[in-house]
Design a protein around this motif. Structure first.
Motif, PDB file in Angstrom:
ATOM      1  N   ARG A   1     -35.429 -13.490 -46.004  1.00  0.00           N
ATOM      2  CA  ARG A   1     -34.692 -12.472 -46.761  1.00  0.00           C
ATOM      3  C   ARG A   1     -35.306 -11.113 -46.450  1.00  0.00           C
ATOM      4  NH1 ARG A   1     -31.411 -13.599 -50.707  1.00  0.00           N
ATOM      5  NH2 ARG A   1     -32.532 -15.491 -51.333  1.00  0.00           N
ATOM      6  N   ALA A   2     -34.486 -10.204 -45.964  1.00  0.00           N
ATOM      7  CA  ALA A   2     -34.925  -8.831 -45.723  1.00  0.00           C
ATOM      8  C   ALA A   2     -35.164  -8.154 -47.073  1.00  0.00           C
ATOM      9  CB  ALA A   2     -33.870  -8.073 -44.921  1.00  0.00           C
ATOM     10  N   PRO A   3     -35.960  -7.094 -47.109  1.00  0.00           N
ATOM     11  CA  PRO A   3     -36.219  -6.412 -48.376  1.00  0.00           C
ATOM     12  C   PRO A   3     -34.951  -5.940 -49.093  1.00  0.00           C
ATOM     13  CG  PRO A   3     -37.822  -5.731 -46.757  1.00  0.00           C
ATOM     14  CD  PRO A   3     -36.797  -6.572 -46.028  1.00  0.00           C
ATOM     15  N   ASP A   4     -33.860  -5.707 -48.351  1.00  0.00           N
ATOM     16  CA  ASP A   4     -32.600  -5.286 -48.977  1.00  0.00           C
ATOM     17  C   ASP A   4     -31.793  -6.449 -49.539  1.00  0.00           C
ATOM     18  OD1 ASP A   4     -31.436  -6.550 -46.795  1.00  0.00           O
ATOM     19  OD2 ASP A   4     -30.759  -4.704 -45.838  1.00  0.00           O
ATOM     20  N   GLY A   5     -32.298  -7.685 -49.336  1.00  0.00           N
ATOM     21  CA  GLY A   5     -31.627  -8.863 -49.861  1.00  0.00           C
ATOM     22  C   GLY A   5     -30.828  -9.648 -48.840  1.00  0.00           C
ATOM     23  N   THR A   6     -30.624  -9.100 -47.662  1.00  0.00           N
ATOM     24  CA  THR A   6     -29.850  -9.779 -46.624  1.00  0.00           C
ATOM     25  C   THR A   6     -30.594 -11.009 -46.118  1.00  0.00           C
ATOM     26  OG1 THR A   6     -28.907  -7.667 -45.915  1.00  0.00           O
ATOM     27  CG2 THR A   6     -28.782  -9.486 -44.345  1.00  0.00           C
ATOM     28  N   VAL A   7     -29.868 -12.139 -46.048  1.00  0.00           N
ATOM     29  CA  VAL A   7     -30.460 -13.371 -45.518  1.00  0.00           C
ATOM     30  C   VAL A   7     -30.179 -13.423 -44.015  1.00  0.00           C
ATOM     31  CG1 VAL A   7     -30.411 -15.903 -45.581  1.00  0.00           C
ATOM     32  CG2 VAL A   7     -30.233 -14.576 -47.704  1.00  0.00           C
ATOM     33  N   ILE A   8     -31.240 -13.625 -43.239  1.00  0.00           N
ATOM     34  CA  ILE A   8     -31.171 -13.612 -41.782  1.00  0.00           C
ATOM     35  C   ILE A   8     -31.650 -14.952 -41.233  1.00  0.00           C
ATOM     36  CG2 ILE A   8     -32.028 -12.486 -39.692  1.00  0.00           C
ATOM     37  CD1 ILE A   8     -32.369  -9.942 -41.462  1.00  0.00           C
ATOM     38  N   ASN A   9     -30.838 -15.503 -40.335  1.00  0.00           N
ATOM     39  CA  ASN A   9     -31.152 -16.731 -39.627  1.00  0.00           C
ATOM     40  C   ASN A   9     -31.929 -16.355 -38.362  1.00  0.00           C
ATOM     41  OD1 ASN A   9     -31.030 -19.331 -38.445  1.00  0.00           O
ATOM     42  ND2 ASN A   9     -28.971 -19.006 -37.659  1.00  0.00           N
ATOM     43  N   ILE A  10     -33.197 -16.717 -38.294  1.00  0.00           N
ATOM     44  CA  ILE A  10     -34.002 -16.472 -37.099  1.00  0.00           C
ATOM     45  C   ILE A  10     -33.998 -17.780 -36.320  1.00  0.00           C
ATOM     46  CG2 ILE A  10     -36.234 -15.746 -36.173  1.00  0.00           C
ATOM     47  CD1 ILE A  10     -34.950 -13.570 -37.905  1.00  0.00           C
TER      48      ILE A  10
ATOM     49  N   GLU B   1     -28.592 -21.012 -48.641  1.00  0.00           N
ATOM     50  CA  GLU B   1     -27.760 -19.810 -48.620  1.00  0.00           C
ATOM     51  C   GLU B   1     -27.239 -19.602 -47.211  1.00  0.00           C
ATOM     52  OE1 GLU B   1     -29.171 -16.198 -50.527  1.00  0.00           O
ATOM     53  OE2 GLU B   1     -30.804 -17.332 -51.426  1.00  0.00           O
ATOM     54  N   ASN B   2     -26.141 -18.862 -47.108  1.00  0.00           N
ATOM     55  CA  ASN B   2     -25.624 -18.499 -45.792  1.00  0.00           C
ATOM     56  C   ASN B   2     -26.285 -17.212 -45.312  1.00  0.00           C
ATOM     57  OD1 ASN B   2     -23.864 -20.629 -45.661  1.00  0.00           O
ATOM     58  ND2 ASN B   2     -22.084 -19.455 -46.282  1.00  0.00           N
ATOM     59  N   PRO B   3     -26.596 -17.125 -44.030  1.00  0.00           N
ATOM     60  CA  PRO B   3     -27.096 -15.868 -43.484  1.00  0.00           C
ATOM     61  C   PRO B   3     -25.939 -14.915 -43.201  1.00  0.00           C
ATOM     62  CG  PRO B   3     -26.946 -17.478 -41.740  1.00  0.00           C
ATOM     63  CD  PRO B   3     -26.551 -18.184 -43.022  1.00  0.00           C
ATOM     64  N   LEU B   4     -26.251 -13.631 -43.076  1.00  0.00           N
ATOM     65  CA  LEU B   4     -25.239 -12.651 -42.671  1.00  0.00           C
ATOM     66  C   LEU B   4     -25.311 -12.347 -41.186  1.00  0.00           C
ATOM     67  CD1 LEU B   4     -25.130 -10.153 -45.660  1.00  0.00           C
ATOM     68  CD2 LEU B   4     -23.525 -11.979 -45.067  1.00  0.00           C
ATOM     69  N   ILE B   5     -26.490 -12.566 -40.598  1.00  0.00           N
ATOM     70  CA  ILE B   5     -26.630 -12.428 -39.150  1.00  0.00           C
ATOM     71  C   ILE B   5     -27.557 -13.524 -38.644  1.00  0.00           C
ATOM     72  CG2 ILE B   5     -26.173  -9.937 -39.019  1.00  0.00           C
ATOM     73  CD1 ILE B   5     -29.194  -9.482 -38.741  1.00  0.00           C
ATOM     74  N   SER B   6     -27.375 -13.849 -37.375  1.00  0.00           N
ATOM     75  CA  SER B   6     -28.297 -14.750 -36.684  1.00  0.00           C
ATOM     76  C   SER B   6     -29.013 -13.930 -35.622  1.00  0.00           C
ATOM     77  CB  SER B   6     -27.544 -15.909 -36.024  1.00  0.00           C
ATOM     78  OG  SER B   6     -27.057 -16.801 -37.004  1.00  0.00           O
ATOM     79  N   VAL B   7     -30.324 -13.977 -35.662  1.00  0.00           N
ATOM     80  CA  VAL B   7     -31.152 -13.241 -34.711  1.00  0.00           C
ATOM     81  C   VAL B   7     -31.851 -14.266 -33.825  1.00  0.00           C
ATOM     82  CG1 VAL B   7     -33.091 -11.652 -34.424  1.00  0.00           C
ATOM     83  CG2 VAL B   7     -31.488 -11.346 -36.331  1.00  0.00           C
TER      84      VAL B   7
END
Length: 117
Positions: A103-112, A61-67
């Motif tokens: 995946r954050a609890p809200d469903g957002t995929v985050i690239n760490i 999946e694609n992330p929405l943000i990169s942290v």
């Protein structure tokens, strides 16, 4: 987990087609990198930036943000301990970054991610 920087990962159909708007109109003229499927553009004056992503080359999946973090291994362990869904396992990618997707609890995929020094 300690976030040192966060960048938006905007989904686009084609990086080259989208590039003009972000580099011209928004003034993000510095191309930090362009791998064809992902590119980062930054304002030389302010440091504001964005990443354009067509389809992640290695993850499902694609992330929405990169942290960005200075200890991706500890961040991965903490995400697992907290029971968060790991979308893409901790991996050293062929292009040199060490990262995982959560995946954050809200469903957002985050690239760490951690970039080597």
């Amino acid at each position: 987990m300690r976030a040192t920087r966060i960048i938006a990962d905007l989904p686009v159909a084609d990086v080259e087609s989208a590039k003009g708007f972000y580099t011209g109109y928004l003034g993000l003229r510095t191309e930090e990198f362009n791998m064809g499927w992902v590119a980062r553009y930054t304002s030389p004056d302010t440091g504001a930036n964005v990443q354009l992503v067509t389809r992640d080359a290695a993850a499902p999946e694609n992330p929405l943000i990169s942290v960005f973090t200075d200890d991706v291994d500890a961040a991965y362990a903490e995400a697992q301990e907290l029971g968060y869904e790991i979308v893409h396992p901790l991996t050293t990618e062929p292009w040199g970054v060490r990262r995982f997707f959560v995946r954050a609890p809200d469903g957002t995929v985050i690239n760490i991610v951690d970039h080597p020094s």
